[in-house]
Enzyme design. Structure first.
Site, PDB file in Angstrom:
ATOM      1  N   ARG A  31      52.298  26.500  44.935  1.00 48.81           N
ATOM      2  CA  ARG A  31      53.700  26.581  45.368  1.00 48.81           C
ATOM      3  C   ARG A  31      53.847  27.218  46.739  1.00 48.81           C
ATOM      4  NH1 ARG A  31      57.628  26.143  40.963  1.00 48.81           N
ATOM      5  NH2 ARG A  31      56.680  24.491  39.736  1.00 48.81           N
ATOM      6  N   ARG A  35      60.951  27.432  47.290  1.00 46.71           N
ATOM      7  CA  ARG A  35      62.213  28.137  47.539  1.00 46.71           C
ATOM      8  C   ARG A  35      62.087  29.519  48.148  1.00 46.71           C
ATOM      9  NH1 ARG A  35      63.841  27.084  41.559  1.00 46.71           N
ATOM     10  NH2 ARG A  35      61.597  27.311  41.603  1.00 46.71           N
ATOM     11  N   ARG A  44      66.832  21.943  51.265  1.00 51.36           N
ATOM     12  CA  ARG A  44      67.333  21.743  49.894  1.00 51.36           C
ATOM     13  C   ARG A  44      68.856  21.739  49.820  1.00 51.36           C
ATOM     14  NH1 ARG A  44      68.026  21.261  45.641  1.00 51.36           N
ATOM     15  NH2 ARG A  44      67.199  22.618  44.038  1.00 51.36           N
ATOM     16  N   ASP A  80      55.922  16.842  42.371  1.00 52.60           N
ATOM     17  CA  ASP A  80      55.940  17.562  41.093  1.00 52.60           C
ATOM     18  C   ASP A  80      55.132  16.782  40.068  1.00 52.60           C
ATOM     19  OD1 ASP A  80      57.475  19.994  39.806  1.00 52.60           O
ATOM     20  OD2 ASP A  80      57.317  18.435  38.284  1.00 52.60           O
ATOM     21  N   TYR A 152      56.457  18.151  28.312  1.00 53.57           N
ATOM     22  CA  TYR A 152      57.804  18.103  28.925  1.00 53.57           C
ATOM     23  C   TYR A 152      58.557  16.844  28.485  1.00 53.57           C
ATOM     24  CZ  TYR A 152      56.731  22.103  31.850  1.00 53.57           C
ATOM     25  OH  TYR A 152      56.422  23.372  32.276  1.00 53.57           O
TER      26      TYR A 152
HETATM   27  O1  CP3 Z   1      52.117  23.836  44.647  1.00 58.33           O
HETATM   28  C1  CP3 Z   1      52.796  23.200  45.469  1.00 58.33           C
HETATM   29  O2  CP3 Z   1      53.314  23.716  46.472  1.00 58.33           O
HETATM   30  C2  CP3 Z   1      52.907  21.697  45.281  1.00 58.33           C
HETATM   31  C3  CP3 Z   1      54.084  21.208  44.632  1.00 58.33           C
HETATM   32  C4  CP3 Z   1      54.258  21.487  43.153  1.00 58.33           C
HETATM   33  C5  CP3 Z   1      55.521  21.750  42.574  1.00 58.33           C
HETATM   34  N1  CP3 Z   1      55.359  21.817  41.214  1.00 58.33           N
HETATM   35  C6  CP3 Z   1      56.782  21.876  43.319  1.00 58.33           C
HETATM   36  C7  CP3 Z   1      58.002  22.347  42.635  1.00 58.33           C
HETATM   37  C8  CP3 Z   1      53.321  21.467  42.128  1.00 58.33           C
HETATM   38  C9  CP3 Z   1      51.800  21.291  42.189  1.00 58.33           C
HETATM   39  C10 CP3 Z   1      54.029  21.663  40.912  1.00 58.33           C
HETATM   40  C11 CP3 Z   1      53.343  21.674  39.600  1.00 58.33           C
HETATM   41  C12 CP3 Z   1      54.147  21.800  38.383  1.00 58.33           C
HETATM   42  N2  CP3 Z   1      55.436  21.400  38.157  1.00 58.33           N
HETATM   43  C13 CP3 Z   1      53.640  22.303  37.156  1.00 58.33           C
HETATM   44  C14 CP3 Z   1      52.208  22.775  36.908  1.00 58.33           C
HETATM   45  C15 CP3 Z   1      51.970  24.137  37.487  1.00 58.33           C
HETATM   46  C16 CP3 Z   1      52.787  25.211  36.835  1.00 58.33           C
HETATM   47  O3  CP3 Z   1      53.739  25.659  37.471  1.00 58.33           O
HETATM   48  O4  CP3 Z   1      52.489  25.564  35.700  1.00 58.33           O
HETATM   49  C17 CP3 Z   1      54.683  22.267  36.216  1.00 58.33           C
HETATM   50  C18 CP3 Z   1      54.591  22.717  34.788  1.00 58.33           C
HETATM   51  C19 CP3 Z   1      55.811  21.673  36.855  1.00 58.33           C
HETATM   52  C20 CP3 Z   1      57.137  21.374  36.252  1.00 58.33           C
HETATM   53  C21 CP3 Z   1      58.237  22.059  36.948  1.00 58.33           C
HETATM   54  N3  CP3 Z   1      58.685  21.765  38.229  1.00 58.33           N
HETATM   55  C22 CP3 Z   1      59.045  23.100  36.442  1.00 58.33           C
HETATM   56  C23 CP3 Z   1      58.897  23.721  35.071  1.00 58.33           C
HETATM   57  C24 CP3 Z   1      59.963  23.431  37.445  1.00 58.33           C
HETATM   58  C25 CP3 Z   1      61.106  24.415  37.328  1.00 58.33           C
HETATM   59  C26 CP3 Z   1      60.637  25.801  37.388  1.00 58.33           C
HETATM   60  C27 CP3 Z   1      60.533  26.268  38.803  1.00 58.33           C
HETATM   61  O5  CP3 Z   1      59.538  26.901  39.131  1.00 58.33           O
HETATM   62  O6  CP3 Z   1      61.473  25.990  39.559  1.00 58.33           O
HETATM   63  C28 CP3 Z   1      59.705  22.609  38.575  1.00 58.33           C
HETATM   64  C29 CP3 Z   1      60.434  22.617  39.857  1.00 58.33           C
HETATM   65  C30 CP3 Z   1      59.641  22.683  41.131  1.00 58.33           C
HETATM   66  N4  CP3 Z   1      58.395  22.133  41.331  1.00 58.33           N
HETATM   67  C31 CP3 Z   1      60.079  23.273  42.358  1.00 58.33           C
HETATM   68  C32 CP3 Z   1      59.062  23.057  43.299  1.00 58.33           C
HETATM   69  C33 CP3 Z   1      59.068  23.432  44.750  1.00 58.33           C
HETATM   70  C34 CP3 Z   1      61.420  23.935  42.610  1.00 58.33           C
HETATM   71  C35 CP3 Z   1      62.403  22.855  42.891  1.00 58.33           C
HETATM   72  C36 CP3 Z   1      63.665  23.281  43.597  1.00 58.33           C
HETATM   73  O7  CP3 Z   1      63.678  23.286  44.835  1.00 58.33           O
HETATM   74  O8  CP3 Z   1      64.649  23.534  42.912  1.00 58.33           O
END
Ligand code: CP3
Length: 358
Positions: A31, A35, A44, A80, A152
């Site tokens: 990540r 944000r 965003r 994602d 999910y």
């Molecule tokens: O790592 C990186 O920078 C690459 C991009 C990336 C994102 N999500 C961006 C993201 C990667 C590799 C992921 C992986 C991901 N996504 C996982 C596996 C890793 C982990 O976190 O366990 C999972 C389970 C998800 C599913 C997911 N996506 C959830 C549960 C959420 C909401 C929770 C949260 O942290 O916001 C997301 C949203 C998400 N994925 C955001 C980003 C930048 C936030 C989105 C926003 O701008 O609102």
């Protein structure tokens, strides 16, 4: 990309040896785009998260943001793991404070009818092609592992327990494994699309694999991960597997045949190194909570980890999980600068001394 010019690729080859007595591991952060960065939040305001994931120019711009700000040694594609919902026509939104929400969670294998990634996720390939023109560091592609993505699709949202998923797996193992098979096929299809477009390495996220007992782990995680890994590594692209759940989980994942394993913060990396042997690439695992603490603590905890992994030629520094949105960006920059200062002549020119923020 030339392996010898990249610390990240060198470590993936197990060849990040000290030079002139100096050593530091490569660094990238889960990540690293997101944000916590004001530049990301500004974009965003104009687009939803999914809209951003679907536009090649935005994928490229957001992926580059932390490269410019942090000077890390690898980029990770901005996307994602749940984007593959598009291949199955599942309606997905991301809601503020709630995360991913599926309008109609799946309840039978018939709910999963797939179309190829070349038709549904071509924007990812286009984003990667744009990035490869811009980047001077390697690009990491990724996907979610079948079990984690299935959880999910079935729960319909984030869950602390995965009860619906686990109950299905016990009640009707046959159809559950059919779901896993479909997701395995789409994961391979999707990663191949990324490899063709030019990613240099791949990380597969099986965040929730540790929720399964051994026999289900074997059927739902081990077998599919082994298959995905061998299909992708056949193409000459190294695979890193990530899962939560400490040493035990990392050890289970390390048996799946990938080049690397990424551990969460509850694992001891030196202990894992001892158990796994010298060859496997190890990645991780600073607690992302440390980035919310003071710079003094960040530097102390970083140095403890780096001292423990000193001179390990197959170690890649990362966090144990993603950066949280509350993290001050300057703390992240401070962490990376402290780490790069381990190899002062090469990386420290023109830099403020570590501790200047404390
Ligand atoms: O790592 C990186 O920078 C690459 C991009 C990336 C994102 N999500 C961006 C993201 C990667 C590799 C992921 C992986 C991901 N996504 C996982 C596996 C890793 C982990 O976190 O366990 C999972 C389970 C998800 C599913 C997911 N996506 C959830 C549960 C959420 C909401 C929770 C949260 O942290 O916001 C997301 C949203 C998400 N994925 C955001 C980003 C930048 C936030 C989105 C926003 O701008 O609102």
């Amino acid at each position: 990309m030339n392996t010898s010019s990249s610390l990240f690729l060198r470590a993936l080859n197990g060849q990040n040896h000290a030079e002139n007595g100096l050593w530091r591991p490569p660094v990238w952060l889960m990540r690293q785009a997101g944000r916590y960065m004001p530049e990301y939040r500004a974009l965003r305001k104009k687009a939803s998260f999914l809209q951003m994931c679907e536009h090649p120019e935005l994928i490229c711009e957001v992926t580059l943001q932390p490269i410019q700000y942090l000077n890390v040694d690898a980029a990770i594609l901005f996307s994602d793991i749940l984007i593959v919902a598009k291949c199955f026509g599942l309606e997905l939104t991301f809601e503020e404070g709630r995360g991913p929400v599926f309008a109609r969670p799946i309840s039978s294998v018939q709910d999963l009818i797939s179309r190829p990634c070349s038709e549904t996720l071509s924007f990812v390939g286009e984003g990667i092609r744009l990035l490869k023109k811009e980047l001077q560091v390697p690009l990491i592609g990724f996907c979610g592992a079948p079990f984690t993505v299935a959880s999910y699709f079935i729960e319909g949202q984030s869950s602390q327990t995965l009860f619906k998923t686990r109950t299905w797996a016990f009640e009707d193992r046959q159809s559950f494994l059919q779901v896993i098979d479909k997701l395995t096929a789409i994961s391979i299809d999707y990663l191949k699309l990324q490899v063709e477009a030019g990613v240099d390495a791949v990380q597969v996220f099986d965040t929730w694999a540790s929720f399964l007992p051994p026999d289900l782990f074997e059927a739902c995680c081990f077998n599919p991960l082994k298959k995905i890994t061998s299909e992708i590594e056949k193409l000459g692209v190294p695979v890193i597997l990530f899962g939560k759940g400490g040493e035990q989980s990392a050890l289970r994942l390390s048996a799946c045949g990938s080049t690397g394993v990424s551990a969460d913060w509850s694992a001891s990396l030196p202990l894992l190194r001892e158990k796994i042997g010298k060859k496997k690439v190890l990645q991780g695992n600073l607690d992302p909570a440390i980035l919310l603490a003071s710079p003094k603590i960040i530097e102390k905890e970083l140095n403890t980890l780096l001292d423990a992994m000193q001179d390990d030629p197959a170690y890649i520094f990362n966090l144990g999980h993603g950066i949280t949105k509350e993290t001050p960006p300057e703390h992240v920059a401070f962490l990376v600068k402290c780490l790069q200062a381990r190899s002062p002549t090469e990386y420290c020119q023109g830099m403020k001394p570590c501790g200047s923020l404390s």
